[in-house]
Design a protein around this motif. Sequence first.
Motif, PDB file in Angstrom:
ATOM      1  N   LEU A 198       0.835  -1.203   0.000  1.00  0.00           N
ATOM      2  CA  LEU A 198       0.000   0.000   0.000  1.00  0.00           C
ATOM      3  C   LEU A 198       0.872   1.256   0.000  1.00  0.00           C
ATOM      4  O   LEU A 198       0.581   2.231  -0.707  1.00  0.00           O
ATOM      5  N   ALA A 199       1.941   1.243   0.788  1.00  0.00           N
ATOM      6  CA  ALA A 199       2.839   2.397   0.840  1.00  0.00           C
ATOM      7  C   ALA A 199       3.532   2.613  -0.497  1.00  0.00           C
ATOM      8  O   ALA A 199       3.721   3.760  -0.932  1.00  0.00           O
ATOM      9  N   ALA A 200       3.895   1.541  -1.167  1.00  0.00           N
ATOM     10  CA  ALA A 200       4.521   1.661  -2.487  1.00  0.00           C
ATOM     11  C   ALA A 200       3.545   2.288  -3.487  1.00  0.00           C
ATOM     12  O   ALA A 200       3.929   3.140  -4.303  1.00  0.00           O
ATOM     13  N   ALA A 201       2.280   1.878  -3.404  1.00  0.00           N
ATOM     14  CA  ALA A 201       1.269   2.455  -4.282  1.00  0.00           C
ATOM     15  C   ALA A 201       1.075   3.938  -3.987  1.00  0.00           C
ATOM     16  O   ALA A 201       0.953   4.764  -4.898  1.00  0.00           O
ATOM     17  N   ALA A 202       1.057   4.284  -2.694  1.00  0.00           N
ATOM     18  CA  ALA A 202       0.913   5.696  -2.311  1.00  0.00           C
ATOM     19  C   ALA A 202       2.084   6.512  -2.818  1.00  0.00           C
ATOM     20  O   ALA A 202       1.926   7.639  -3.303  1.00  0.00           O
ATOM     21  N   GLY A 203       3.288   5.959  -2.727  1.00  0.00           N
ATOM     22  CA  GLY A 203       4.470   6.663  -3.200  1.00  0.00           C
ATOM     23  C   GLY A 203       4.463   6.875  -4.703  1.00  0.00           C
ATOM     24  O   GLY A 203       4.879   7.932  -5.190  1.00  0.00           O
ATOM     25  N   SER A 204       3.985   5.885  -5.446  1.00  0.00           N
ATOM     26  CA  SER A 204       3.946   6.028  -6.903  1.00  0.00           C
ATOM     27  C   SER A 204       2.925   7.066  -7.337  1.00  0.00           C
ATOM     28  O   SER A 204       3.058   7.675  -8.394  1.00  0.00           O
ATOM     29  N   ASP A 205       1.908   7.292  -6.504  1.00  0.00           N
ATOM     30  CA  ASP A 205       0.897   8.312  -6.811  1.00  0.00           C
ATOM     31  C   ASP A 205       1.400   9.723  -6.516  1.00  0.00           C
ATOM     32  O   ASP A 205       0.793  10.703  -6.963  1.00  0.00           O
ATOM     33  N   ALA A 206       2.477   9.835  -5.734  1.00  0.00           N
ATOM     34  CA  ALA A 206       2.991  11.159  -5.326  1.00  0.00           C
ATOM     35  C   ALA A 206       4.497  11.199  -5.567  1.00  0.00           C
ATOM     36  O   ALA A 206       5.287  11.106  -4.617  1.00  0.00           O
ATOM     37  N   PRO A 207       4.921  11.321  -6.814  1.00  0.00           N
ATOM     38  CA  PRO A 207       6.354  11.253  -7.128  1.00  0.00           C
ATOM     39  C   PRO A 207       7.186  12.352  -6.481  1.00  0.00           C
ATOM     40  O   PRO A 207       8.399  12.208  -6.344  1.00  0.00           O
ATOM     41  N   GLY A 208       6.554  13.445  -6.044  1.00  0.00           N
ATOM     42  CA  GLY A 208       7.306  14.508  -5.398  1.00  0.00           C
ATOM     43  C   GLY A 208       7.554  14.277  -3.915  1.00  0.00           C
ATOM     44  O   GLY A 208       8.274  15.043  -3.275  1.00  0.00           O
ATOM     45  N   VAL A 209       6.953  13.231  -3.360  1.00  0.00           N
ATOM     46  CA  VAL A 209       7.077  12.941  -1.929  1.00  0.00           C
ATOM     47  C   VAL A 209       7.779  11.600  -1.755  1.00  0.00           C
ATOM     48  O   VAL A 209       7.312  10.583  -2.268  1.00  0.00           O
ATOM     49  N   SER A 210       8.883  11.591  -1.037  1.00  0.00           N
ATOM     50  CA  SER A 210       9.620  10.355  -0.792  1.00  0.00           C
ATOM     51  C   SER A 210       9.077   9.668   0.468  1.00  0.00           C
ATOM     52  O   SER A 210       9.286  10.150   1.584  1.00  0.00           O
ATOM     53  N   VAL A 211       8.372   8.558   0.275  1.00  0.00           N
ATOM     54  CA  VAL A 211       7.854   7.807   1.417  1.00  0.00           C
ATOM     55  C   VAL A 211       9.003   7.361   2.311  1.00  0.00           C
ATOM     56  O   VAL A 211       8.927   7.442   3.544  1.00  0.00           O
ATOM     57  N   GLU A 212      10.084   6.908   1.710  1.00  0.00           N
ATOM     58  CA  GLU A 212      11.228   6.426   2.485  1.00  0.00           C
ATOM     59  C   GLU A 212      11.823   7.549   3.333  1.00  0.00           C
ATOM     60  O   GLU A 212      12.175   7.337   4.507  1.00  0.00           O
ATOM     61  N   GLN A 213      11.952   8.745   2.755  1.00  0.00           N
ATOM     62  CA  GLN A 213      12.537   9.860   3.507  1.00  0.00           C
ATOM     63  C   GLN A 213      11.669  10.240   4.706  1.00  0.00           C
ATOM     64  O   GLN A 213      12.177  10.426   5.816  1.00  0.00           O
ATOM     65  N   PHE A 214      10.362  10.340   4.475  1.00  0.00           N
ATOM     66  CA  PHE A 214       9.497  10.727   5.583  1.00  0.00           C
ATOM     67  C   PHE A 214       9.390   9.608   6.607  1.00  0.00           C
ATOM     68  O   PHE A 214       9.261   9.870   7.809  1.00  0.00           O
ATOM     69  N   LYS A 215       9.454   8.361   6.159  1.00  0.00           N
ATOM     70  CA  LYS A 215       9.468   7.253   7.119  1.00  0.00           C
ATOM     71  C   LYS A 215      10.666   7.375   8.045  1.00  0.00           C
ATOM     72  O   LYS A 215      10.544   7.225   9.269  1.00  0.00           O
ATOM     73  N   ARG A 216      11.834   7.669   7.476  1.00  0.00           N
ATOM     74  CA  ARG A 216      13.042   7.806   8.300  1.00  0.00           C
ATOM     75  C   ARG A 216      12.896   8.957   9.290  1.00  0.00           C
ATOM     76  O   ARG A 216      13.343   8.854  10.444  1.00  0.00           O
ATOM     77  N   ARG A 217      12.289  10.055   8.849  1.00  0.00           N
ATOM     78  CA  ARG A 217      12.128  11.208   9.750  1.00  0.00           C
ATOM     79  C   ARG A 217      11.247  10.846  10.942  1.00  0.00           C
ATOM     80  O   ARG A 217      11.562  11.193  12.080  1.00  0.00           O
ATOM     81  N   PHE A 218      10.141  10.166  10.693  1.00  0.00           N
ATOM     82  CA  PHE A 218       9.253   9.777  11.788  1.00  0.00           C
ATOM     83  C   PHE A 218       9.890   8.704  12.668  1.00  0.00           C
ATOM     84  O   PHE A 218       9.842   8.781  13.905  1.00  0.00           O
ATOM     85  N   GLN A 219      10.485   7.716  12.035  1.00  0.00           N
ATOM     86  CA  GLN A 219      11.022   6.575  12.768  1.00  0.00           C
ATOM     87  C   GLN A 219      12.192   6.959  13.669  1.00  0.00           C
ATOM     88  O   GLN A 219      12.384   6.389  14.739  1.00  0.00           O
ATOM     89  N   SER A 220      12.968   7.943  13.230  1.00  0.00           N
ATOM     90  CA  SER A 220      14.197   8.285  13.943  1.00  0.00           C
ATOM     91  C   SER A 220      13.994   9.317  15.050  1.00  0.00           C
ATOM     92  O   SER A 220      14.973   9.743  15.674  1.00  0.00           O
ATOM     93  N   LEU A 221      12.770   9.725  15.311  1.00  0.00           N
ATOM     94  CA  LEU A 221      12.526  10.672  16.401  1.00  0.00           C
ATOM     95  C   LEU A 221      13.015  10.077  17.719  1.00  0.00           C
ATOM     96  O   LEU A 221      12.625   8.975  18.104  1.00  0.00           O
ATOM     97  N   THR A 222      13.863  10.803  18.421  1.00  0.00           N
ATOM     98  CA  THR A 222      14.426  10.288  19.670  1.00  0.00           C
ATOM     99  C   THR A 222      13.379  10.300  20.776  1.00  0.00           C
ATOM    100  O   THR A 222      12.474  11.136  20.789  1.00  0.00           O
ATOM    101  N   ALA A 223      13.504   9.369  21.701  1.00  0.00           N
ATOM    102  CA  ALA A 223      12.479   9.180  22.726  1.00  0.00           C
ATOM    103  C   ALA A 223      12.312  10.403  23.622  1.00  0.00           C
ATOM    104  O   ALA A 223      11.189  10.772  23.976  1.00  0.00           O
TER     105      ALA A 223
END
Length: 256
Positions: A198-223
């Motif tokens: 589903l995420a891959a499909a969402a990313g292909s629909d929005a070529p200007g938005v990097s799903v991987e980049q935003f995933k890293r930003r959210f995932q890497s938030l320090t506790a």
Amino acid sequence: MDVRVLGRCSPDPFLSARDLFETEYDLSLPVEVRVRTDPDERTYTGHYPDHHVLNISASAASSAMARELALHEYAHMHRYEHSHPSHVQSTEEALFLALTGRSVEQRKLTHCYQIANHMKDIYADDITLDVGPADKLVDFLESSLATALAERPAQAPQAWQRLTPASDPDITAVNAAFALALVERHDLVDDDHRLYDLAAAAGSDAPGVSVEQFKRRFQSLTADPGESEYRKALVDVTRAYAIDAGQGAGSGTAAD
């Protein structure tokens, strides 16, 4: 932990959520649960000097997710009581710092508030997933993303016109990144889970938005970030979405 349910609904999900929450955490202030008739206002929390308010729609209060939604809101209340930077940082201030001097589409500006809420949700769900089961949350993330993708127009991207906020391909891609970040942050799914398709499909629909980049930003938030560290993270993700991802995008109504 004092929870009072006001309105015509069963108190059981809210009390059950309280019991789960109290296995590891507590709240200093009492909680009023207010059931609303507006089905679009699923849940949101208000904070006051002497109590918290959990506002929830009647449909959500009677749904299978009621306990999990309540547990999530209790986690937000805990973050607020403990002055976690994610819950006391002014979103307006961060957006001003990120976007001053820039002209941004109104829809992008609206999305920036949703992204700020995702960052709050990451920290709330660090608590939620510490005390409660994850199955319903994963199913909810999957169904929400699938619904957003189903709502998108079928025409070519350049011909798209937004039907609803949920069907906007740019924010749907960011929502997909948030979902992946949350499940990977807590190791909730395997690599072949449907969320990735589903995420891959969402990313292909929005070529200007990097799903991987935003995933890293959210995932890497320090506790436990400091105030300046969290403010910088919010400013950076706002710029990444409203400015960097907007390079070359079509024009729209601008807001300063």
